[in-house]
Motif scaffolding. Structure first.
Motif, PDB file in Angstrom:
ATOM      1  N   GLN A 195       0.751  -1.191  -0.054  1.00  0.00           N
ATOM      2  CA  GLN A 195       0.032  -0.102  -0.033  1.00  0.00           C
ATOM      3  C   GLN A 195       0.670   1.343   0.093  1.00  0.00           C
ATOM      4  OE1 GLN A 195      -2.707  -0.523   3.492  1.00  0.00           O
ATOM      5  NE2 GLN A 195      -4.181  -1.251   2.060  1.00  0.00           N
ATOM      6  N   LEU A 196       0.506   2.247  -0.782  1.00  0.00           N
ATOM      7  CA  LEU A 196       1.280   3.566  -0.688  1.00  0.00           C
ATOM      8  C   LEU A 196       0.364   4.603  -0.610  1.00  0.00           C
ATOM      9  CD1 LEU A 196       2.691   2.813  -4.530  1.00  0.00           C
ATOM     10  CD2 LEU A 196       3.784   2.281  -2.210  1.00  0.00           C
ATOM     11  N   VAL A 197       1.194   5.534   0.131  1.00  0.00           N
ATOM     12  CA  VAL A 197       0.189   6.669   0.678  1.00  0.00           C
ATOM     13  C   VAL A 197       1.022   7.767   0.515  1.00  0.00           C
ATOM     14  CG1 VAL A 197      -0.807   7.874   2.660  1.00  0.00           C
ATOM     15  CG2 VAL A 197      -1.007   5.380   2.533  1.00  0.00           C
ATOM     16  N   GLU A 198       0.537   8.838  -0.510  1.00  0.00           N
ATOM     17  CA  GLU A 198       1.351   9.987  -0.722  1.00  0.00           C
ATOM     18  C   GLU A 198       1.058  11.143   0.196  1.00  0.00           C
ATOM     19  OE1 GLU A 198       0.278   8.570  -4.898  1.00  0.00           O
ATOM     20  OE2 GLU A 198      -0.654   8.545  -3.012  1.00  0.00           O
ATOM     21  N   SER A 199       1.856  12.105   0.505  1.00  0.00           N
ATOM     22  CA  SER A 199       1.582  13.346   1.286  1.00  0.00           C
ATOM     23  C   SER A 199       2.253  14.546   0.436  1.00  0.00           C
ATOM     24  CB  SER A 199       1.829  13.179   2.568  1.00  0.00           C
ATOM     25  OG  SER A 199       3.200  12.820   2.859  1.00  0.00           O
ATOM     26  N   GLY A 200       1.980  15.678   1.071  1.00  0.00           N
ATOM     27  CA  GLY A 200       3.022  16.888   0.647  1.00  0.00           C
ATOM     28  C   GLY A 200       2.406  17.843  -0.438  1.00  0.00           C
ATOM     29  N   GLY A 201       1.416  17.452  -1.268  1.00  0.00           N
ATOM     30  CA  GLY A 201       0.813  18.450  -2.296  1.00  0.00           C
ATOM     31  C   GLY A 201       0.190  19.367  -1.625  1.00  0.00           C
ATOM     32  N   TYR A 260       4.703   9.534 -10.942  1.00  0.00           N
ATOM     33  CA  TYR A 260       3.879   9.921 -12.017  1.00  0.00           C
ATOM     34  C   TYR A 260       2.964  11.071 -11.952  1.00  0.00           C
ATOM     35  CZ  TYR A 260       5.803   5.313 -13.754  1.00  0.00           C
ATOM     36  OH  TYR A 260       6.684   4.333 -14.116  1.00  0.00           O
ATOM     37  N   ARG A 261       2.572  11.601 -13.018  1.00  0.00           N
ATOM     38  CA  ARG A 261       1.296  12.721 -12.699  1.00  0.00           C
ATOM     39  C   ARG A 261       0.414  12.832 -14.056  1.00  0.00           C
ATOM     40  NH1 ARG A 261       5.526  18.068 -13.777  1.00  0.00           N
ATOM     41  NH2 ARG A 261       5.651  18.006 -16.153  1.00  0.00           N
ATOM     42  N   GLN A 262      -0.517  13.361 -13.825  1.00  0.00           N
ATOM     43  CA  GLN A 262      -1.631  13.311 -14.536  1.00  0.00           C
ATOM     44  C   GLN A 262      -2.461  14.681 -14.514  1.00  0.00           C
ATOM     45  OE1 GLN A 262      -4.521  10.033 -14.526  1.00  0.00           O
ATOM     46  NE2 GLN A 262      -5.032  10.343 -16.753  1.00  0.00           N
ATOM     47  N   TYR A 294       1.230  10.751  -8.684  1.00  0.00           N
ATOM     48  CA  TYR A 294       1.132   9.309  -8.171  1.00  0.00           C
ATOM     49  C   TYR A 294       2.490   8.700  -7.923  1.00  0.00           C
ATOM     50  CZ  TYR A 294      -3.526   9.944  -9.958  1.00  0.00           C
ATOM     51  OH  TYR A 294      -5.151  10.337 -10.383  1.00  0.00           O
ATOM     52  N   CYS A 295       2.397   8.084  -6.769  1.00  0.00           N
ATOM     53  CA  CYS A 295       3.341   7.217  -6.408  1.00  0.00           C
ATOM     54  C   CYS A 295       3.219   5.830  -7.013  1.00  0.00           C
ATOM     55  CB  CYS A 295       3.607   7.050  -4.937  1.00  0.00           C
ATOM     56  SG  CYS A 295       4.880   6.012  -4.451  1.00  0.00           S
ATOM     57  N   SER A 296       4.245   5.200  -7.357  1.00  0.00           N
ATOM     58  CA  SER A 296       4.181   3.859  -7.974  1.00  0.00           C
ATOM     59  C   SER A 296       5.330   2.914  -7.651  1.00  0.00           C
ATOM     60  CB  SER A 296       4.031   3.990  -9.456  1.00  0.00           C
ATOM     61  OG  SER A 296       3.795   2.530 -10.105  1.00  0.00           O
ATOM     62  N   GLY A 345      -2.644   9.242  -4.786  1.00  0.00           N
ATOM     63  CA  GLY A 345      -2.500  10.613  -5.635  1.00  0.00           C
ATOM     64  C   GLY A 345      -2.703  11.669  -4.691  1.00  0.00           C
ATOM     65  N   THR A 346      -1.964  12.769  -4.965  1.00  0.00           N
ATOM     66  CA  THR A 346      -1.952  14.136  -4.321  1.00  0.00           C
ATOM     67  C   THR A 346      -1.877  15.273  -5.149  1.00  0.00           C
ATOM     68  OG1 THR A 346      -0.822  15.461  -2.411  1.00  0.00           O
ATOM     69  CG2 THR A 346       0.624  13.932  -3.810  1.00  0.00           C
ATOM     70  N   GLN A 347      -2.674  16.120  -5.051  1.00  0.00           N
ATOM     71  CA  GLN A 347      -2.884  17.310  -5.958  1.00  0.00           C
ATOM     72  C   GLN A 347      -1.599  18.142  -5.816  1.00  0.00           C
ATOM     73  OE1 GLN A 347      -5.345  17.942  -8.317  1.00  0.00           O
ATOM     74  NE2 GLN A 347      -3.885  19.445  -8.999  1.00  0.00           N
TER      75      GLN A 347
END
Length: 115
Positions: free
Chosen positions: A3-9, A37-39, A94-96, A108-110
């Motif tokens: 499991q991956l959890v992003e933060s800091g956006g 990655y980003r979208q 997004y982290c992958s 994902g984090t905005q």
């Protein structure tokens, strides 16, 4: 299972900096690569930066010299330091993690770069 959890956006002005962090649970020590990655709206997801299992970083041309990816196995994190941000960097990041038999994504984090 990983499991991956992003933060800091967040919201930052052009020229500013942000640091994204991705915390992983599960076994990532056999990862072939870990990356960001980003979208952006209306666009396809694209590679920003990746670090291989051997520790070699690779960057998209658009972020070279501005972004730095780093990995800490002890903390199970992969971070993305983003400097000199531009409005065109605005996207969901997004982290992958790529393992030998599977691939995982964070939620994902905005990141919004605007004055």
């Amino acid at each position: 299972q990983v499991q991956l959890v992003e933060s800091g956006g967040g919201l930052v002005q052009p020229g500013g900096s942000l640091r994204l962090s991705c915390a992983a649970s599960g076994n990532i020590f056999s990862a072939l690569a870990m990356g960001w990655y980003r979208q952006a709206p209306g666009k396809q997801r694209e590679l920003v930066a990746v670090i291989t299992g051997g520790g070699s970083p690779n960057y998209a041309d658009s972020v070279k010299g501005r972004f730095t990816i780093s990995r800490d196995y002890a903390r199970r994190t992969v971070d993305l330091q983003m400097n000199s941000l531009k409005p065109e960097d605005t996207a969901v990041y997004y982290c992958s993690v790529i393992l030998p038999t599977s691939r995982y994504w964070g939620q994902g984090t905005q990141v919004t770069v605007s004055s």
